[in-house]
Motif scaffolding. Structure first.
Motif, short mmCIF file in Angstrom:
data_model
loop_
_atom_site.label_atom_id
_atom_site.label_comp_id
_atom_site.label_asym_id
_atom_site.label_seq_id
_atom_site.Cartn_x
_atom_site.Cartn_y
_atom_site.Cartn_z
N LYS A 1 0.83 -1.21 0.00
CA LYS A 1 0.00 0.00 0.00
C LYS A 1 0.86 1.25 0.00
O LYS A 1 0.55 2.23 -0.69
CB LYS A 1 -0.91 -0.01 1.22
CG LYS A 1 -1.80 1.22 1.34
CD LYS A 1 -2.64 1.15 2.61
CE LYS A 1 -3.49 2.42 2.75
NZ LYS A 1 -4.28 2.40 4.01
N ASP A 2 1.97 1.20 0.75
CA ASP A 2 2.84 2.37 0.88
C ASP A 2 3.77 2.58 -0.31
O ASP A 2 4.55 3.55 -0.33
CB ASP A 2 3.66 2.25 2.17
CG ASP A 2 2.80 2.37 3.41
OD1 ASP A 2 1.66 2.88 3.31
OD2 ASP A 2 3.25 1.95 4.50
N TRP A 3 3.71 1.71 -1.31
CA TRP A 3 4.48 1.92 -2.54
C TRP A 3 3.91 3.06 -3.39
O TRP A 3 4.56 3.50 -4.34
CB TRP A 3 4.47 0.67 -3.41
CG TRP A 3 5.13 -0.54 -2.85
CD1 TRP A 3 5.84 -0.67 -1.70
CD2 TRP A 3 5.12 -1.83 -3.47
NE1 TRP A 3 6.28 -1.95 -1.54
CE2 TRP A 3 5.85 -2.69 -2.61
CE3 TRP A 3 4.57 -2.34 -4.64
CZ2 TRP A 3 6.05 -4.04 -2.92
CZ3 TRP A 3 4.76 -3.69 -4.95
CH2 TRP A 3 5.50 -4.53 -4.09
N THR B 1 -0.39 -6.57 -5.28
CA THR B 1 0.37 -5.59 -6.06
C THR B 1 -0.38 -5.19 -7.32
O THR B 1 -0.52 -4.00 -7.64
CB THR B 1 1.75 -6.18 -6.43
OG1 THR B 1 2.49 -6.42 -5.23
CG2 THR B 1 2.53 -5.23 -7.32
N LEU B 2 -0.87 -6.18 -8.05
CA LEU B 2 -1.59 -5.90 -9.30
C LEU B 2 -2.92 -5.19 -9.02
O LEU B 2 -3.31 -4.30 -9.79
CB LEU B 2 -1.84 -7.21 -10.05
CG LEU B 2 -0.57 -7.91 -10.56
CD1 LEU B 2 -0.90 -9.31 -11.04
CD2 LEU B 2 0.08 -7.11 -11.67
N ARG B 3 -3.58 -5.56 -7.95
CA ARG B 3 -4.85 -4.93 -7.61
C ARG B 3 -4.66 -3.45 -7.32
O ARG B 3 -5.46 -2.61 -7.73
CB ARG B 3 -5.48 -5.62 -6.41
CG ARG B 3 -6.87 -5.10 -6.04
CD ARG B 3 -7.38 -5.75 -4.77
NE ARG B 3 -6.67 -5.30 -3.59
CZ ARG B 3 -6.91 -4.14 -2.96
NH1 ARG B 3 -7.84 -3.30 -3.43
NH2 ARG B 3 -6.23 -3.81 -1.88
N PRO C 1 -2.83 -1.35 -11.07
CA PRO C 1 -3.17 -1.98 -12.36
C PRO C 1 -2.67 -1.20 -13.57
O PRO C 1 -2.57 -1.78 -14.65
CB PRO C 1 -4.70 -2.02 -12.32
CG PRO C 1 -5.09 -0.88 -11.42
CD PRO C 1 -4.03 -0.86 -10.37
N GLN C 2 -2.37 0.09 -13.40
CA GLN C 2 -1.92 0.90 -14.54
C GLN C 2 -0.40 0.94 -14.68
O GLN C 2 0.12 1.49 -15.66
CB GLN C 2 -2.46 2.32 -14.41
CG GLN C 2 -3.98 2.40 -14.43
CD GLN C 2 -4.58 1.77 -15.67
OE1 GLN C 2 -4.11 2.01 -16.78
NE2 GLN C 2 -5.62 0.97 -15.50
N ASN C 3 0.31 0.38 -13.70
CA ASN C 3 1.78 0.32 -13.82
C ASN C 3 2.21 -0.81 -14.73
O ASN C 3 1.55 -1.85 -14.81
CB ASN C 3 2.41 0.12 -12.45
CG ASN C 3 2.56 1.41 -11.67
OD1 ASN C 3 1.60 1.87 -11.04
ND2 ASN C 3 3.74 2.00 -11.71
#
Length: 351
Positions: free
Chosen positions: A174-176, A212-214, A217-219
């Protein structure tokens, strides 16, 4: 090894993709080895590295025309005497900027053009995301515009557990958000090492990649080694492929990294398995990129790189023309990396 020698001869005589821009690529005459190495560590975990220009010489000789220049973000202590973390269980392996900065200095000094190189930020400590935006700012100051890739970074890497590595948590993920926003706005891909699990619990760590993907999703997220590892040698290929298909369908910006000979040695080489993965890649021909995962420690030489390129390229032989163009000839990498280059079409008569 006979196949490797034959391939090497073909590569030296006719570098992969040579002259392809002027016409189609004839798979019956040209080598199957990939012209892109998207996962190449120019620096080792510890000890002496192969000189930068020597590594670029390996690429040129092998017909590799584009590569992402990884450091090793997780380094051994300078006084450890180790070159490989597996040789030193108990010795902490911690993220560091050292290798990225050495790579960048070498890149600026040598100004390589053939092969074309993309510098990658590998310093990122995903367990301490607050340290990442200041690190990117430092790189921007010292080497403005030079770093166009991120990773390989470790979400969870079981091989490093004896060296004090712990998986990132959902809170960490989350903190990424701040640094992932920077990467997203700049169109920078990030290669994430995220083990699926192990032979006892094959999907133990899958929820971390799903989280991570959730959240992002736009990365442009590249899943290193398709989630496989030495710790996961017995996963049913059909189950693995179903997981990959589900995630690729749900997240259009996800790409798969086919690097590391473990994929060939533990999976693709088994009877009947190569055809399953080739058929899967043919169904998703634009979603995977090749790489060797070669680590340039001084105890290695060109023959080691040559072999790892050949081994990791064997899957290419089983691919249909569209997937072959996307993977082996680099079209997927060019698009993902924003490279203004187009891979040649595969000659129709050749197949």
């Amino acid at each position: 090894m006979v196949g490797a020698v034959l391939t090497a001869t073909a590569v030296v005589a006719s570098p992969a993709g040579a002259g392809a821009a002027k016409g189609c690529f004839d798979r019956t005459k040209e080598p199957y080895t990939s012209v892109v190495d998207s996962h190449l560590h120019f620096r080792p975990f510890g000890g002496r590295a192969i000189p930068f220009e020597e590594v670029t010489g390996y690429l040129h000789k092998a017909g590799v025309r584009h590569a992402s220049v990884y450091g090793i973000g997780q380094t051994l202590p300078v006084d450890s005497g180790c070159t490989y973390y597996l040789d030193c269980p108990g010795t902490p392996v911690t993220p560091s900027m050292k290798n990225d900065l050495v790579n960048a200095a070498n890149y600026v000094e040598t100004k390589p053009q053939n092969p074309a190189l993309t510098l990658s930020m590998t310093f990122m400590d995903l367990n301490r995301p607050e340290t990442i935006p200041p690190g990117i700012a430092l790189y921007d100051k010292e080497f403005p515009g030079k770093f166009r890739w991120a990773g390989e970074v470790n979400l969870v890497k079981q091989a490093l557990f004896p060296n004090h590595h712990t998986p990132a948590t959902n809170k960490n993920i989350k903190d990424w958000a701040p640094f992932m926003k920077v990467l997203r706005e700049r169109g920078i891909p990030i290669t994430i090492h995220a083990d699926l699990g192990n032979d006892r619990e094959p999907t133990k760590y899958l929820p971390l990649m799903e989280e991570t993907l959730r959240r992002y999703p736009q990365n442009k997220i590249v899943w290193a080694h398709m989630g496989l590892s030495k710790e996961l040698a017995t996963l049913d290929p059909d189950q693995h492929i179903r997981i990959l298909e589900r995630l690729l369908d749900a997240y259009p910006h996800l790409a798969l990294d086919l690097s590391w000979r473990v994929l060939e040695d533990q999976y693709f080489s088994k009877p009947g398995v190569r055809a399953k993965y080739a058929a899967f890649l043919d169904r998703y021909p634009t979603r995977a990129i090749p790489g060797t995962d070669f680590v340039a420690s001084r105890n290695k030489d060109y023959k080691v790189y040559e072999e790892e390129l050949e081994v990791t390229s064997r899957i290419n032989k089983a691919l249909g023309d569209k997937a072959f163009r996307g993977i082996a000839l680099g079209e997927n990498y060019f698009r993902l990396n924003g490279v203004k280059e187009t891979a040649p079409e595969v000659c129709k008569a050749a197949r």
